[in-house]
Design a protein around this motif. Structure first.
Motif, PDB file in Angstrom:
ATOM      1  N   ASN A  59      -1.016  -0.674  10.183  1.00 35.81           N
ATOM      2  CA  ASN A  59      -0.631  -1.755   9.281  1.00 35.81           C
ATOM      3  C   ASN A  59      -1.812  -2.599   8.829  1.00 35.81           C
ATOM      4  OD1 ASN A  59       2.490  -1.868   8.932  1.00 35.81           O
ATOM      5  ND2 ASN A  59       2.146  -1.275  11.058  1.00 35.81           N
TER       6      ASN A  59
ATOM      7  N   GLU B 215       0.636 -13.441   7.160  1.00 36.84           N
ATOM      8  CA  GLU B 215       1.759 -12.553   6.837  1.00 36.84           C
ATOM      9  C   GLU B 215       1.546 -11.158   7.402  1.00 36.84           C
ATOM     10  OE1 GLU B 215       0.114 -14.393   4.689  1.00 36.84           O
ATOM     11  OE2 GLU B 215       1.590 -15.942   4.152  1.00 36.84           O
ATOM     12  N   VAL B 216       0.288 -10.719   7.446  1.00 37.89           N
ATOM     13  CA  VAL B 216      -0.015  -9.406   8.032  1.00 37.89           C
ATOM     14  C   VAL B 216       0.326  -9.404   9.516  1.00 37.89           C
ATOM     15  CG1 VAL B 216      -1.845  -7.731   8.522  1.00 37.89           C
ATOM     16  CG2 VAL B 216      -1.824  -8.943   6.328  1.00 37.89           C
TER      17      VAL B 216
ATOM     18  N   TYR C  25       6.726  -8.174  13.768  1.00 42.61           N
ATOM     19  CA  TYR C  25       8.097  -7.744  13.499  1.00 42.61           C
ATOM     20  C   TYR C  25       8.292  -6.281  13.923  1.00 42.61           C
ATOM     21  CZ  TYR C  25      11.964  -5.902  10.678  1.00 42.61           C
ATOM     22  OH  TYR C  25      13.095  -5.251  10.259  1.00 42.61           O
ATOM     23  N   LEU C  26       7.339  -5.441  13.578  1.00 40.21           N
ATOM     24  CA  LEU C  26       7.437  -4.021  13.941  1.00 40.21           C
ATOM     25  C   LEU C  26       7.338  -3.825  15.450  1.00 40.21           C
ATOM     26  CD1 LEU C  26       5.206  -2.427  11.145  1.00 40.21           C
ATOM     27  CD2 LEU C  26       7.703  -2.460  11.259  1.00 40.21           C
TER      28      LEU C  26
ATOM     29  N   ASP D 160       2.405 -11.420  10.989  1.00 39.57           N
ATOM     30  CA  ASP D 160       3.868 -11.550  11.089  1.00 39.57           C
ATOM     31  C   ASP D 160       4.555 -10.191  10.997  1.00 39.57           C
ATOM     32  OD1 ASP D 160       3.802 -14.305  11.324  1.00 39.57           O
ATOM     33  OD2 ASP D 160       4.167 -14.674   9.194  1.00 39.57           O
ATOM     34  N   TYR D 161       4.130  -9.378  10.040  1.00 41.94           N
ATOM     35  CA  TYR D 161       4.781  -8.081   9.836  1.00 41.94           C
ATOM     36  C   TYR D 161       4.514  -7.138  11.001  1.00 41.94           C
ATOM     37  CZ  TYR D 161       6.419  -3.791   7.647  1.00 41.94           C
ATOM     38  OH  TYR D 161       7.098  -2.624   7.375  1.00 41.94           O
TER      39      TYR D 161
ATOM     40  N   ASN E 127       8.365 -14.759  17.751  1.00 36.30           N
ATOM     41  CA  ASN E 127       7.889 -15.033  16.394  1.00 36.30           C
ATOM     42  C   ASN E 127       6.560 -15.759  16.533  1.00 36.30           C
ATOM     43  OD1 ASN E 127       7.341 -16.310  13.862  1.00 36.30           O
ATOM     44  ND2 ASN E 127       9.510 -16.316  13.337  1.00 36.30           N
TER      45      ASN E 127
END
Length: 336
Positions: free
Chosen positions: A49, A106-107, A113-114, A109-110, A330
């Motif tokens: 990612n 945001e990177v 999430y994964l 965060d993603y 989070n």
């Protein structure tokens, strides 16, 4: 060249073997392969990612690397920089060195999430920052190293600490040395880690003082201005008034997209973008730092080796391990 590359990788492997573990602030070890059993695909998920993010936005590599610096210099490498303002806690993102400047949230965060989907409450946000910084360097042509993992996440942020401990772009050499010493880092670490400026960009507001005509008392800088008039003229035309404060210029004018040793060549030519870059040579009255800058300028492998060693050292600053802190669900908020 092939022989030099083999020597570099052998040296990095040797360094990796020497630094298999390091103790955190509370005695728990950071380890290689920390998630091998609990989340075996963790490093692969981060790497993939980060690669996608950098392909979309090449500047993101420098942003993710910078994120680790700004995290570790405040409270330690504990992902406090990722926390949003909540209740009485003011986010470090709002501090002067970070606001409208620090990127990559945001990177992270993603990726989180994964990882939460794959391995709930297992991989810390602080370890994600560490892995993402390593992968960003490698994707831009820099060295790869095996990161030490096992950090846990902070329950607090420090707005005041972010304003106090993160070096400013106009810092003097003495100030930089003190900043790094406060984190347990020495002059060698300062020189090597400054090489992170071989990638990335800075806003005009960060280097406007660097390109203003010096006063006549500053004879050294006045002479330097004459020698580097073309370089300064280009920057001044780009940043000619306050309306362009957010215009970007590469920190490394030669190879801005590659992680290499050209940053140090720029310093020797008086073409470092930030004041805090140039003071490594202009304020080094003993010549110790200048000699190391010159060594890195002529030997990229040496720079890579020392950079890795200093990144590992920085990555262990005041880490939380064991039962300290938490694994955030989070990255922007502490767990309820």
């Amino acid at each position: 060249m092939e022989i030099k590359q083999k020597k570099l990788w052998f040296s990095l492997i040797l360094l990796s073997l020497i630094t298999t573990t390091t103790l955190g602030e509370f005695g728990g070890p950071l380890l290689k392969g920390f998630y091998k059993e609990s989340c075996p695909l963790a490093e692969e998920i981060v790497k993939h990612n980060v690669e996608v993010a950098v392909l979309k936005d090449p500047r993101m590599a420098a942003s993710l690397l910078r994120l680790q610096f700004h995290d570790c210099f405040v409270l330690g490498c504990d992902a406090s920089v990722l926390l949003d303002t909540h209740g009485d806690m003011v986010s470090e993102k709002q501090a002067t060195p970070n606001v409208n400047s620090l990127r990559g949230f945001e990177v992270i965060d993603y990726i989180k999430y994964l990882l939460e989907d794959a391995c709930p409450l297992t991989v810390s946000c602080s370890d994600i920052i560490t892995m993402a910084a390593r992968d960003s360097v490698f994707l831009r042509g820099g060295p790869w190293w095996e990161v030490l993992l096992g950090r846990r996440d902070s329950l607090k942020a420090s707005f005041a600490g972010a304003n106090q401990f993160i070096p400013a772009p106009n810092s003097s050499l003495d100030t930089l040395i003190v900043n790094f010493k406060q984190q347990g880092l020495n002059i060698q670490d300062l020189i090597a880690l400054s090489g992170a400026h071989t990638i990335g960009k800075a806003r005009c507001v960060s280097f406007k003082q660097r390109i203003v005509q010096p006063n006549m008392e500053q004879t050294f800088y006045d002479d330097e201005f004459k020698r580097q008039s073309t370089f300064r003229r280009v920057l001044r035309s780009q940043c000619k008034d306050s309306s362009r404060d957010n215009e970007l210029s590469p920190l490394d004018i030669k190879t801005p997209a590659y992680f290499d040793n050209h940053y140090y060549i720029n310093l020797l030519e008086g073409k470092g973008l930030l004041i805090s870059d140039n003071v490594l040579v202009t304020e080094d009255h003993e010549g110790e730092i200048y000699r190391k800058v010159w060594e890195y300028a002529v030997d990229q492998d040496l720079f890579f080796l020392d950079f890795v060693e200093s990144m590992l050292k920085m990555g262990s600053i005041n880490v939380l391990t064991g039962v300290e802190g938490e694994i955030r669900e989070n990255c922007r908020f502490v767990n309820i």
